[in-house]
Design a protein around this motif. Structure first.
Motif, PDB file in Angstrom:
ATOM      1  N   ASN A  78      -4.848   8.763 -13.896  1.00 38.63           N
ATOM      2  CA  ASN A  78      -5.634   9.886 -13.368  1.00 38.63           C
ATOM      3  C   ASN A  78      -5.299  11.179 -14.111  1.00 38.63           C
ATOM      4  O   ASN A  78      -5.015  12.223 -13.520  1.00 38.63           O
ATOM      5  CB  ASN A  78      -5.394  10.053 -11.868  1.00 38.63           C
ATOM      6  CG  ASN A  78      -6.415  10.964 -11.229  1.00 38.63           C
ATOM      7  OD1 ASN A  78      -7.562  11.036 -11.676  1.00 38.63           O
ATOM      8  ND2 ASN A  78      -6.022  11.685 -10.190  1.00 38.63           N
ATOM      9  N   ALA A  79      -5.354  11.077 -15.438  1.00 37.98           N
ATOM     10  CA  ALA A  79      -5.017  12.225 -16.289  1.00 37.98           C
ATOM     11  C   ALA A  79      -5.838  12.177 -17.568  1.00 37.98           C
ATOM     12  O   ALA A  79      -6.268  11.101 -18.011  1.00 37.98           O
ATOM     13  CB  ALA A  79      -3.524  12.213 -16.626  1.00 37.98           C
ATOM     14  N   PHE A  80      -6.053  13.345 -18.155  1.00 33.82           N
ATOM     15  CA  PHE A  80      -6.757  13.402 -19.429  1.00 33.82           C
ATOM     16  C   PHE A  80      -5.949  12.653 -20.491  1.00 33.82           C
ATOM     17  O   PHE A  80      -4.712  12.719 -20.502  1.00 33.82           O
ATOM     18  CB  PHE A  80      -6.925  14.840 -19.906  1.00 33.82           C
ATOM     19  CG  PHE A  80      -7.871  15.666 -19.061  1.00 33.82           C
ATOM     20  CD1 PHE A  80      -8.351  15.215 -17.842  1.00 33.82           C
ATOM     21  CD2 PHE A  80      -8.287  16.913 -19.502  1.00 33.82           C
ATOM     22  CE1 PHE A  80      -9.222  15.977 -17.080  1.00 33.82           C
ATOM     23  CE2 PHE A  80      -9.154  17.686 -18.750  1.00 33.82           C
ATOM     24  CZ  PHE A  80      -9.617  17.225 -17.535  1.00 33.82           C
ATOM     25  N   VAL A  81      -6.658  11.968 -21.379  1.00 31.82           N
ATOM     26  CA  VAL A  81      -6.012  11.342 -22.532  1.00 31.82           C
ATOM     27  C   VAL A  81      -6.687  11.892 -23.785  1.00 31.82           C
ATOM     28  O   VAL A  81      -7.884  11.708 -23.998  1.00 31.82           O
ATOM     29  CB  VAL A  81      -6.127   9.807 -22.492  1.00 31.82           C
ATOM     30  CG1 VAL A  81      -5.619   9.201 -23.799  1.00 31.82           C
ATOM     31  CG2 VAL A  81      -5.330   9.248 -21.321  1.00 31.82           C
ATOM     32  N   LEU A 139     -10.934  11.981 -29.861  1.00 36.35           N
ATOM     33  CA  LEU A 139     -11.655  11.797 -28.595  1.00 36.35           C
ATOM     34  C   LEU A 139     -10.832  12.318 -27.429  1.00 36.35           C
ATOM     35  O   LEU A 139      -9.617  12.481 -27.523  1.00 36.35           O
ATOM     36  CB  LEU A 139     -12.030  10.333 -28.387  1.00 36.35           C
ATOM     37  CG  LEU A 139     -10.921   9.307 -28.156  1.00 36.35           C
ATOM     38  CD1 LEU A 139     -10.565   9.195 -26.678  1.00 36.35           C
ATOM     39  CD2 LEU A 139     -11.357   7.937 -28.654  1.00 36.35           C
ATOM     40  N   LEU A 140     -11.555  12.555 -26.345  1.00 35.04           N
ATOM     41  CA  LEU A 140     -10.937  12.989 -25.099  1.00 35.04           C
ATOM     42  C   LEU A 140     -11.519  12.139 -23.983  1.00 35.04           C
ATOM     43  O   LEU A 140     -12.737  12.100 -23.792  1.00 35.04           O
ATOM     44  CB  LEU A 140     -11.228  14.468 -24.843  1.00 35.04           C
ATOM     45  CG  LEU A 140     -10.710  15.058 -23.528  1.00 35.04           C
ATOM     46  CD1 LEU A 140      -9.192  15.037 -23.470  1.00 35.04           C
ATOM     47  CD2 LEU A 140     -11.237  16.490 -23.344  1.00 35.04           C
ATOM     48  N   SER A 141     -10.653  11.427 -23.247  1.00 37.01           N
ATOM     49  CA  SER A 141     -11.079  10.626 -22.107  1.00 37.01           C
ATOM     50  C   SER A 141     -10.687  11.354 -20.826  1.00 37.01           C
ATOM     51  O   SER A 141      -9.523  11.717 -20.640  1.00 37.01           O
ATOM     52  CB  SER A 141     -10.439   9.236 -22.135  1.00 37.01           C
ATOM     53  OG  SER A 141     -10.974   8.454 -23.181  1.00 37.01           O
ATOM     54  N   VAL A 142     -11.666  11.547 -19.953  1.00 37.03           N
ATOM     55  CA  VAL A 142     -11.476  12.366 -18.762  1.00 37.03           C
ATOM     56  C   VAL A 142     -11.853  11.560 -17.517  1.00 37.03           C
ATOM     57  O   VAL A 142     -13.017  11.164 -17.365  1.00 37.03           O
ATOM     58  CB  VAL A 142     -12.356  13.634 -18.837  1.00 37.03           C
ATOM     59  CG1 VAL A 142     -12.191  14.471 -17.576  1.00 37.03           C
ATOM     60  CG2 VAL A 142     -12.021  14.441 -20.084  1.00 37.03           C
ATOM     61  N   ALA A 155     -15.457   7.682 -15.595  1.00 37.21           N
ATOM     62  CA  ALA A 155     -14.823   8.614 -16.530  1.00 37.21           C
ATOM     63  C   ALA A 155     -15.858   9.069 -17.540  1.00 37.21           C
ATOM     64  O   ALA A 155     -16.929   8.463 -17.676  1.00 37.21           O
ATOM     65  CB  ALA A 155     -13.647   7.941 -17.242  1.00 37.21           C
ATOM     66  N   ILE A 156     -15.531  10.143 -18.247  1.00 34.83           N
ATOM     67  CA  ILE A 156     -16.373  10.582 -19.349  1.00 34.83           C
ATOM     68  C   ILE A 156     -15.528  10.610 -20.605  1.00 34.83           C
ATOM     69  O   ILE A 156     -14.356  11.025 -20.582  1.00 34.83           O
ATOM     70  CB  ILE A 156     -17.014  11.956 -19.066  1.00 34.83           C
ATOM     71  CG1 ILE A 156     -18.004  12.305 -20.179  1.00 34.83           C
ATOM     72  CG2 ILE A 156     -15.960  13.037 -18.918  1.00 34.83           C
ATOM     73  CD1 ILE A 156     -18.920  13.449 -19.824  1.00 34.83           C
ATOM     74  N   ASP A 174      -8.826  25.368 -24.876  1.00 31.87           N
ATOM     75  CA  ASP A 174      -9.963  25.896 -24.110  1.00 31.87           C
ATOM     76  C   ASP A 174     -10.893  24.764 -23.674  1.00 31.87           C
ATOM     77  O   ASP A 174     -11.440  24.801 -22.564  1.00 31.87           O
ATOM     78  CB  ASP A 174     -10.744  26.911 -24.943  1.00 31.87           C
ATOM     79  CG  ASP A 174     -10.013  28.235 -25.097  1.00 31.87           C
ATOM     80  OD1 ASP A 174      -9.085  28.501 -24.302  1.00 31.87           O
ATOM     81  OD2 ASP A 174     -10.359  28.998 -26.019  1.00 31.87           O
ATOM     82  N   ASP A 175     -11.090  23.768 -24.537  1.00 30.85           N
ATOM     83  CA  ASP A 175     -11.911  22.606 -24.170  1.00 30.85           C
ATOM     84  C   ASP A 175     -11.314  21.888 -22.961  1.00 30.85           C
ATOM     85  O   ASP A 175     -12.034  21.475 -22.048  1.00 30.85           O
ATOM     86  CB  ASP A 175     -12.003  21.619 -25.341  1.00 30.85           C
ATOM     87  CG  ASP A 175     -12.753  22.178 -26.527  1.00 30.85           C
ATOM     88  OD1 ASP A 175     -13.568  23.104 -26.341  1.00 30.85           O
ATOM     89  OD2 ASP A 175     -12.519  21.682 -27.647  1.00 30.85           O
ATOM     90  N   LEU A 176      -9.991  21.738 -22.963  1.00 31.60           N
ATOM     91  CA  LEU A 176      -9.326  21.052 -21.864  1.00 31.60           C
ATOM     92  C   LEU A 176      -9.471  21.826 -20.555  1.00 31.60           C
ATOM     93  O   LEU A 176      -9.684  21.237 -19.494  1.00 31.60           O
ATOM     94  CB  LEU A 176      -7.856  20.840 -22.187  1.00 31.60           C
ATOM     95  CG  LEU A 176      -7.544  19.985 -23.423  1.00 31.60           C
ATOM     96  CD1 LEU A 176      -6.040  19.840 -23.597  1.00 31.60           C
ATOM     97  CD2 LEU A 176      -8.187  18.613 -23.316  1.00 31.60           C
ATOM     98  N   MET A 177      -9.394  23.134 -20.621  1.00 33.36           N
ATOM     99  CA  MET A 177      -9.567  23.954 -19.423  1.00 33.36           C
ATOM    100  C   MET A 177     -10.995  23.847 -18.898  1.00 33.36           C
ATOM    101  O   MET A 177     -11.228  23.733 -17.692  1.00 33.36           O
ATOM    102  CB  MET A 177      -9.202  25.409 -19.720  1.00 33.36           C
ATOM    103  CG  MET A 177      -7.715  25.642 -19.985  1.00 33.36           C
ATOM    104  SD  MET A 177      -7.351  27.370 -20.384  1.00 33.36           S
ATOM    105  CE  MET A 177      -7.833  28.185 -18.878  1.00 33.36           C
TER     106      MET A 177
END
Length: 212
Positions: free
Chosen positions: A93-96, A122-125, A136-137, A150-153
């Protein structure tokens, strides 16, 4: 629709009504609208970032919305492996974040396959993780180190907003599935009662014929 009668007591297999809930065009349109707003916030289109929203349910995965065919294919490629960024994101349950697929050693098989689809980072959310379904996205970028703090925020704000709606969708699907199960049980009991009544009537007729 119930299966045709087979002469046996009970019903044939019924389609589980939860799938239309997840496959609803309204769900896809909602994800498209909200994710496009998020992508505008991070200038994702200008940076060549694609996205795909994925659903895990009943041991299978399906992409329920995507920005491009390339992102959809990258998503399917990721789910063809036993493990990968999105699976880890849902487990924890965390960003990767994978900043450079060419240098990352956590999922070498997937990294090689993803590069064939033009993915370099890539970013898995995770969006929602319930007992019956998880979603997930995945954000796919064509260059290494594409995602910033900033993308993560911005992604965190997007998740807070979208997750609430998706939890409602999951719970509606759970209730639809439970209602279908109750209908199957009730129908089976009715048919059992009819079968017993039929057997009782048949036995009575045979006894009456014997007396004659």
């Amino acid at each position: 629709m119930a299966a045709e009668p087979t002469g046996q007591v009970g019903w044939g297999p019924l389609p589980v009504p939860a799938e239309p809930v997840f496959d609803s065009k309204d769900v896809e349109d909602y994800l498209q609208e909200e994710t496009c707003d998020f992508m505008r916030d991070i200038n994702g289109d200008r940076r060549g970032i694609g996205w795909a929203a994925i659903l895990f349910r009943l041991g299978t995965s399906s992409t329920i919305a995507a920005s491009t065919d390339q992102a959809r294919q990258a998503d399917r490629e990721q789910c063809s492996f036993a493990d990968g960024p999105v699976m880890e994101a849902l487990r924890n349950n965390a960003f990767v974040l994978v900043s450079d697929l060419g240098r990352d050693r956590r999922w070498p098989g997937y990294a090689s396959a993803a590069s064939a689809h033009g993915v370099q980072s890539l970013l898995s959310v995770p969006l929602v993780s319930e007992k019956s379904a998880s979603a997930a996205i995945n954000l796919y970028a064509p260059s290494p180190h594409a995602f910033t703090s900033d993308d993560l925020m911005s992604a965190a704000g997007y998740v807070r907003h979208v997750a609430r709606a998706l939890r409602v969708v999951v719970r509606i699907a759970e209730r639809a599935e439970a209602a279908a199960g109750a209908a199957v049980v009730h129908g089976s009991l009715v048919l059992v009662d009819l079968g017993l009544d039929r057997a009782s009537l048949s036995g009575s007729s045979e006894r009456a014929s014997g007396r004659r």
